[in-house]
Design an enzyme around this catalytic site. Structure first.
Site, PDB file in Angstrom:
ATOM      1  N   PHE A   1      12.889   4.866  11.265  1.00  0.00           N
ATOM      2  CA  PHE A   1      11.539   4.544  10.812  1.00  0.00           C
ATOM      3  C   PHE A   1      10.751   5.830  10.555  1.00  0.00           C
ATOM      4  O   PHE A   1      10.706   6.728  11.395  1.00  0.00           O
ATOM      5  CB  PHE A   1      10.820   3.694  11.866  1.00  0.00           C
TER       6      PHE A   1
ATOM      7  N   LYS B   1       0.806  -1.192   0.000  1.00  0.00           N
ATOM      8  CA  LYS B   1       0.000   0.000   0.000  1.00  0.00           C
ATOM      9  C   LYS B   1       0.854   1.263   0.000  1.00  0.00           C
ATOM     10  O   LYS B   1       0.386   2.336  -0.398  1.00  0.00           O
ATOM     11  CB  LYS B   1      -0.891   0.023   1.264  1.00  0.00           C
ATOM     12  N   GLY B   2       2.067   1.177   0.486  1.00  0.00           N
ATOM     13  CA  GLY B   2       2.845   2.370   0.831  1.00  0.00           C
ATOM     14  C   GLY B   2       3.078   3.396  -0.252  1.00  0.00           C
ATOM     15  O   GLY B   2       3.228   4.574   0.040  1.00  0.00           O
TER      16      GLY B   2
ATOM     17  N   GLU C   1       8.003   2.324  -5.935  1.00  0.00           N
ATOM     18  CA  GLU C   1       8.022   1.819  -4.561  1.00  0.00           C
ATOM     19  C   GLU C   1       8.158   3.004  -3.607  1.00  0.00           C
ATOM     20  O   GLU C   1       8.729   4.046  -3.964  1.00  0.00           O
ATOM     21  CB  GLU C   1       9.182   0.816  -4.458  1.00  0.00           C
TER      22      GLU C   1
ATOM     23  N   ARG D   1      -0.789   7.141   7.075  1.00  0.00           N
ATOM     24  CA  ARG D   1      -0.591   7.160   5.627  1.00  0.00           C
ATOM     25  C   ARG D   1      -1.082   8.478   5.029  1.00  0.00           C
ATOM     26  O   ARG D   1      -0.619   8.902   3.984  1.00  0.00           O
ATOM     27  CB  ARG D   1      -1.365   6.010   4.960  1.00  0.00           C
TER      28      ARG D   1
ATOM     29  N   ASP E   1       3.034   3.859   6.627  1.00  0.00           N
ATOM     30  CA  ASP E   1       2.236   3.703   7.854  1.00  0.00           C
ATOM     31  C   ASP E   1       3.055   3.245   9.059  1.00  0.00           C
ATOM     32  O   ASP E   1       4.174   2.768   8.934  1.00  0.00           O
ATOM     33  CB  ASP E   1       1.135   2.668   7.631  1.00  0.00           C
TER      34      ASP E   1
ATOM     35  N   LYS F   1      17.112   3.717   2.293  1.00  0.00           N
ATOM     36  CA  LYS F   1      17.945   3.745   3.503  1.00  0.00           C
ATOM     37  C   LYS F   1      19.212   2.951   3.195  1.00  0.00           C
ATOM     38  O   LYS F   1      19.264   1.742   3.443  1.00  0.00           O
ATOM     39  CB  LYS F   1      17.224   3.072   4.670  1.00  0.00           C
TER      40      LYS F   1
ATOM     41  N   ASP G   1      14.420  -0.485   2.100  1.00  0.00           N
ATOM     42  CA  ASP G   1      15.039  -0.618   3.421  1.00  0.00           C
ATOM     43  C   ASP G   1      16.112  -1.709   3.330  1.00  0.00           C
ATOM     44  O   ASP G   1      17.258  -1.437   3.012  1.00  0.00           O
ATOM     45  CB  ASP G   1      13.913  -0.943   4.406  1.00  0.00           C
TER      46      ASP G   1
HETATM   47  P1  5GP Z   1      12.516  -3.938   2.555  1.00  0.00           P
HETATM   48  O1  5GP Z   1      12.069  -5.223   1.936  1.00  0.00           O
HETATM   49  O2  5GP Z   1      13.360  -3.088   1.641  1.00  0.00           O
HETATM   50  O3  5GP Z   1      13.193  -4.188   3.875  1.00  0.00           O
HETATM   51  O4  5GP Z   1      11.235  -3.153   2.975  1.00  0.00           O
HETATM   52  C1  5GP Z   1      10.437  -2.532   2.098  1.00  0.00           C
HETATM   53  C2  5GP Z   1       9.090  -2.248   2.715  1.00  0.00           C
HETATM   54  O5  5GP Z   1       9.166  -2.104   4.133  1.00  0.00           O
HETATM   55  C3  5GP Z   1       8.575  -0.941   2.202  1.00  0.00           C
HETATM   56  O6  5GP Z   1       7.826  -1.107   1.032  1.00  0.00           O
HETATM   57  C4  5GP Z   1       7.731  -0.439   3.361  1.00  0.00           C
HETATM   58  O7  5GP Z   1       6.431  -0.962   3.269  1.00  0.00           O
HETATM   59  C5  5GP Z   1       8.403  -1.013   4.576  1.00  0.00           C
HETATM   60  N1  5GP Z   1       9.290  -0.035   5.223  1.00  0.00           N
HETATM   61  C6  5GP Z   1      10.643  -0.014   5.210  1.00  0.00           C
HETATM   62  N2  5GP Z   1      11.132   1.024   5.912  1.00  0.00           N
HETATM   63  C7  5GP Z   1      10.052   1.681   6.389  1.00  0.00           C
HETATM   64  C8  5GP Z   1       9.886   2.871   7.185  1.00  0.00           C
HETATM   65  O8  5GP Z   1      10.819   3.559   7.623  1.00  0.00           O
HETATM   66  N3  5GP Z   1       8.595   3.233   7.450  1.00  0.00           N
HETATM   67  C9  5GP Z   1       7.524   2.534   7.011  1.00  0.00           C
HETATM   68  N4  5GP Z   1       6.325   2.997   7.340  1.00  0.00           N
HETATM   69  N5  5GP Z   1       7.639   1.427   6.263  1.00  0.00           N
HETATM   70  C10 5GP Z   1       8.889   1.005   5.949  1.00  0.00           C
END
Ligand code: 5GP
Length: 176
Positions: free
Chosen positions: A151, A42-43, A98, A164, A158, A130, A102
């Protein structure tokens, strides 16, 4: 939940300026071509809807639902597909949009999933990255803002389903 302390991090003005810049870059890159823009739910819904309004090409919209945080603040590393693309993207120019990269696991999963459908090209766009949190190599074509390993919420992102709808991005100061 909604009484957490938020520290403004990226303003609405900064977000809108970045969206215009990214939209202009994509319009130039794909001049005269059609694009399939994929929104990762959803982000990225808010970033996506602003971004596509700044793309001058013919755009069709697709939605890819994935979940990896399961409501918490650390990535589970496990990607669950909640909604697949509704149409084939074979031989199309796909722009994958996207919210945040992270660990990089979700983006890599999405890239592999789309590449297996044989698009003409795949371009990745992430509003936030990040770099210190990356666990796997994850190359991105366009990044809005590189941020610290903290975060953040707002503008689609969210915390336990909330925040959101903020027009800006904030850090949450007092997690419970
Ligand atoms: P990854 O697979 O790269 O670790 O994570 C990606 C997903 O984690 C993103 O699409 C998002 O939904 C969530 N995410 C990662 N970091 C953050 C953050 O700082 N805040 C929020 N709300 N969601 C995050």
């Amino acid at each position: 939940m909604t009484n957490l302390t938020l520290k403004p991090y990226i303003t609405e003005e900064q977000l809108q300026a970045k969206v215009k810049e990214l939209g202009a870059a994509l319009s130039k890159k794909f001049k005269g071509e059609k694009i399939v823009a994929v929104c990762v739910l959803k982000g990225s819904f808010m970033f996506y809807s602003d971004l596509i309004r700044n793309i001058e090409n013919d755009v069709t919209c697709e939605f890819f639902g994935v979940s990896s945080y399961h409501g918490g603040t650390t990535s589970s590393g496990e990607v669950k597909v909640t909604l697949d693309l509704a149409s084939p993207v074979e031989n199309c120019h796909v722009v994958l949009v996207e919210d945040i990269v992270d660990t990089g696991l979700t983006m890599n999963y999405l890239k592999n999933s789309i590449l297996s459908r044989k698009p003409k090209s795949l371009t990745t766009v992430a509003l936030l990255e990040k770099p210190e949190a990356l666990k796997v190599k994850c190359e991105l074509d366009y990044v809005g803002f590189k941020i610290k390993n903290e975060f953040v919420v707002g503008y689609g992102l969210d915390y336990q389903g909330y925040y959101r709808n903020l027009k800006y991005i904030a850090q949450v100061q007092n997690f419970q």
